[in-house]
Design a protein around this motif. Structure first.
Motif, PDB file in Angstrom:
ATOM      1  N   SER A  40       2.736 -11.899   1.110  1.00  0.00           N
ATOM      2  CA  SER A  40       2.303 -11.965   2.503  1.00  0.00           C
ATOM      3  C   SER A  40       2.627 -10.669   3.241  1.00  0.00           C
ATOM      4  N   ASP A  41       3.844 -10.158   3.065  1.00  0.00           N
ATOM      5  CA  ASP A  41       4.252  -8.947   3.772  1.00  0.00           C
ATOM      6  C   ASP A  41       3.407  -7.733   3.391  1.00  0.00           C
ATOM      7  N   PHE A  42       2.987  -7.639   2.121  1.00  0.00           N
ATOM      8  CA  PHE A  42       2.184  -6.494   1.675  1.00  0.00           C
ATOM      9  C   PHE A  42       0.682  -6.766   1.709  1.00  0.00           C
ATOM     10  N   GLY A  43       0.273  -7.998   1.972  1.00  0.00           N
ATOM     11  CA  GLY A  43      -1.146  -8.321   2.061  1.00  0.00           C
ATOM     12  C   GLY A  43      -1.791  -8.700   0.741  1.00  0.00           C
ATOM     13  N   LEU A  44      -0.996  -8.895  -0.304  1.00  0.00           N
ATOM     14  CA  LEU A  44      -1.572  -9.308  -1.579  1.00  0.00           C
ATOM     15  C   LEU A  44      -2.150 -10.714  -1.511  1.00  0.00           C
ATOM     16  N   ASP A  45      -1.634 -11.534  -0.626  1.00  0.00           N
ATOM     17  CA  ASP A  45      -2.141 -12.898  -0.490  1.00  0.00           C
ATOM     18  C   ASP A  45      -3.603 -12.909  -0.045  1.00  0.00           C
ATOM     19  N   ARG A  46      -4.036 -11.869   0.655  1.00  0.00           N
ATOM     20  CA  ARG A  46      -5.429 -11.787   1.117  1.00  0.00           C
ATOM     21  C   ARG A  46      -6.399 -11.389   0.002  1.00  0.00           C
ATOM     22  N   GLU A  53      -9.179  -3.586  -7.896  1.00  0.00           N
ATOM     23  CA  GLU A  53      -9.520  -2.513  -6.963  1.00  0.00           C
ATOM     24  C   GLU A  53      -9.559  -3.072  -5.543  1.00  0.00           C
ATOM     25  N   PRO A  54      -8.397  -3.297  -4.958  1.00  0.00           N
ATOM     26  CA  PRO A  54      -8.381  -3.861  -3.603  1.00  0.00           C
ATOM     27  C   PRO A  54      -9.119  -2.969  -2.614  1.00  0.00           C
ATOM     28  N   GLU A  55      -9.912  -3.590  -1.771  1.00  0.00           N
ATOM     29  CA  GLU A  55     -10.665  -2.842  -0.767  1.00  0.00           C
ATOM     30  C   GLU A  55      -9.832  -2.606   0.481  1.00  0.00           C
ATOM     31  N   GLU A  56      -8.829  -3.457   0.702  1.00  0.00           N
ATOM     32  CA  GLU A  56      -7.966  -3.317   1.866  1.00  0.00           C
ATOM     33  C   GLU A  56      -6.692  -2.574   1.470  1.00  0.00           C
ATOM     34  N   PRO A  57      -6.156  -1.755   2.378  1.00  0.00           N
ATOM     35  CA  PRO A  57      -4.865  -1.131   2.076  1.00  0.00           C
ATOM     36  C   PRO A  57      -3.758  -2.186   2.047  1.00  0.00           C
ATOM     37  N   LEU A  58      -2.799  -1.976   1.177  1.00  0.00           N
ATOM     38  CA  LEU A  58      -1.654  -2.874   1.068  1.00  0.00           C
ATOM     39  C   LEU A  58      -0.502  -2.223   1.822  1.00  0.00           C
ATOM     40  N   VAL A  59      -0.205  -2.747   3.000  1.00  0.00           N
ATOM     41  CA  VAL A  59       0.743  -2.097   3.894  1.00  0.00           C
ATOM     42  C   VAL A  59       1.769  -3.107   4.395  1.00  0.00           C
ATOM     43  N   PHE A  60       3.009  -2.664   4.418  1.00  0.00           N
ATOM     44  CA  PHE A  60       4.097  -3.428   5.016  1.00  0.00           C
ATOM     45  C   PHE A  60       4.676  -2.600   6.150  1.00  0.00           C
ATOM     46  N   ASN A  62       7.975  -2.017   8.221  1.00  0.00           N
ATOM     47  CA  ASN A  62       9.397  -2.374   8.159  1.00  0.00           C
ATOM     48  C   ASN A  62       9.959  -2.632   9.559  1.00  0.00           C
ATOM     49  N   ASP A  63      11.245  -2.988   9.611  1.00  0.00           N
ATOM     50  CA  ASP A  63      11.901  -3.332  10.876  1.00  0.00           C
ATOM     51  C   ASP A  63      11.903  -2.182  11.882  1.00  0.00           C
ATOM     52  N   GLU A  64      11.814  -0.962  11.386  1.00  0.00           N
ATOM     53  CA  GLU A  64      11.831   0.207  12.260  1.00  0.00           C
ATOM     54  C   GLU A  64      10.426   0.617  12.694  1.00  0.00           C
ATOM     55  N   GLY A  65       9.409  -0.147  12.258  1.00  0.00           N
ATOM     56  CA  GLY A  65       8.037   0.143  12.646  1.00  0.00           C
ATOM     57  C   GLY A  65       7.310   1.115  11.737  1.00  0.00           C
ATOM     58  N   TRP A  66       7.915   1.510  10.639  1.00  0.00           N
ATOM     59  CA  TRP A  66       7.277   2.425   9.691  1.00  0.00           C
ATOM     60  C   TRP A  66       6.366   1.661   8.760  1.00  0.00           C
ATOM     61  N   GLU A  67       5.164   2.201   8.574  1.00  0.00           N
ATOM     62  CA  GLU A  67       4.242   1.593   7.607  1.00  0.00           C
ATOM     63  C   GLU A  67       4.607   2.061   6.209  1.00  0.00           C
ATOM     64  N   MET A  68       4.721   1.098   5.305  1.00  0.00           N
ATOM     65  CA  MET A  68       5.002   1.388   3.907  1.00  0.00           C
ATOM     66  C   MET A  68       3.782   0.931   3.119  1.00  0.00           C
ATOM     67  N   GLU A  69       3.051   1.892   2.573  1.00  0.00           N
ATOM     68  CA  GLU A  69       1.807   1.571   1.889  1.00  0.00           C
ATOM     69  C   GLU A  69       1.996   1.553   0.380  1.00  0.00           C
ATOM     70  N   LEU A  70       1.339   0.580  -0.244  1.00  0.00           N
ATOM     71  CA  LEU A  70       1.245   0.537  -1.695  1.00  0.00           C
ATOM     72  C   LEU A  70      -0.140   1.032  -2.072  1.00  0.00           C
ATOM     73  N   HIS A  71      -0.219   1.801  -3.136  1.00  0.00           N
ATOM     74  CA  HIS A  71      -1.502   2.338  -3.556  1.00  0.00           C
ATOM     75  C   HIS A  71      -2.195   1.470  -4.593  1.00  0.00           C
TER      76      HIS A  71
END
Length: 169
Positions: A40-46, A53-60, A62-71
């Motif tokens: 859910s946090d990374f968007g894999l559930d979607r 080949e996911p069409e959507e970026p997988l992004v989390f 964090n608590d500090e507001g930084w986007e952490m992207e998975l490729h």
């Protein structure tokens, strides 16, 4: 760690996406984290199980507001499968063994998965092993490396799901 060498740091656990996952796990500051929460946090559930080949970026975020992207979704799946194996064999994952310095992180993290989540991960590993070159990761890795990675994933899949007396399935 049980998985070190055989799986972890052998195509699994040694990518930028792996570092993002490890930082995420330590940053949760929880002893128990579910696959559902991670997905859910990374968007894999979607993605509804389609990790080629996911069409959507997988992004989390964090608590500090930084986007952490998975490729690559498949990297997250294989890393999680290895970490689930570590939990199965060792009872948990020692945060210090992951190489992350997070002062508020627990000493040991347990990743939990429901039977349906195990079925999904098993299916994903099986599909990846059968056709690794159909995944977006193959754009970044030579064919020989992709095939070697798939072989390691098959060994991981068998150890995690095909062993006798396996209560994780």
């Amino acid at each position: 760690m049980y998985i070190t060498g055989t799986y972890w740091e052998n195509y699994i656990g040694d990518t930028d996406d792996s570092l993002t996952l490890v930082e995420y796990l330590a940053g949760k500051r929880k002893e128990e984290i579910s696959i559902q929460e991670i997905f859910s946090d990374f968007g894999l559930d979607r993605l509804q199980g389609e990790f080629r080949e996911p069409e959507e970026p997988l992004v989390f975020v964090n608590d500090e507001g930084w986007e952490m992207e998975l490729h690559y979704a498949i990297v997250l799946i294989t890393d999680l499968a290895a970490l689930l194996l570590e939990c199965k064999v060792s009872g948990g994952i020692a945060v210090r063994d992951l190489g992350v310095e997070e002062p508020d992180a627990p000493d040991v993290i347990h990743i939990t998965a429901t039977p349906d989540e195990h079925t999904l991960i098993h299916k994903c590993l099986t599909e990846f092993v059968a056709a690794p070159l159909t995944y977006d990761l193959s754009e970044m890795m030579p064919e020989e490396d992709m095939l070697e990675f798939a072989g390691i994933c098959e060994k991981l899949r068998k150890e995690l799901y095909d062993c006798p007396n396996n209560s994780s399935k």
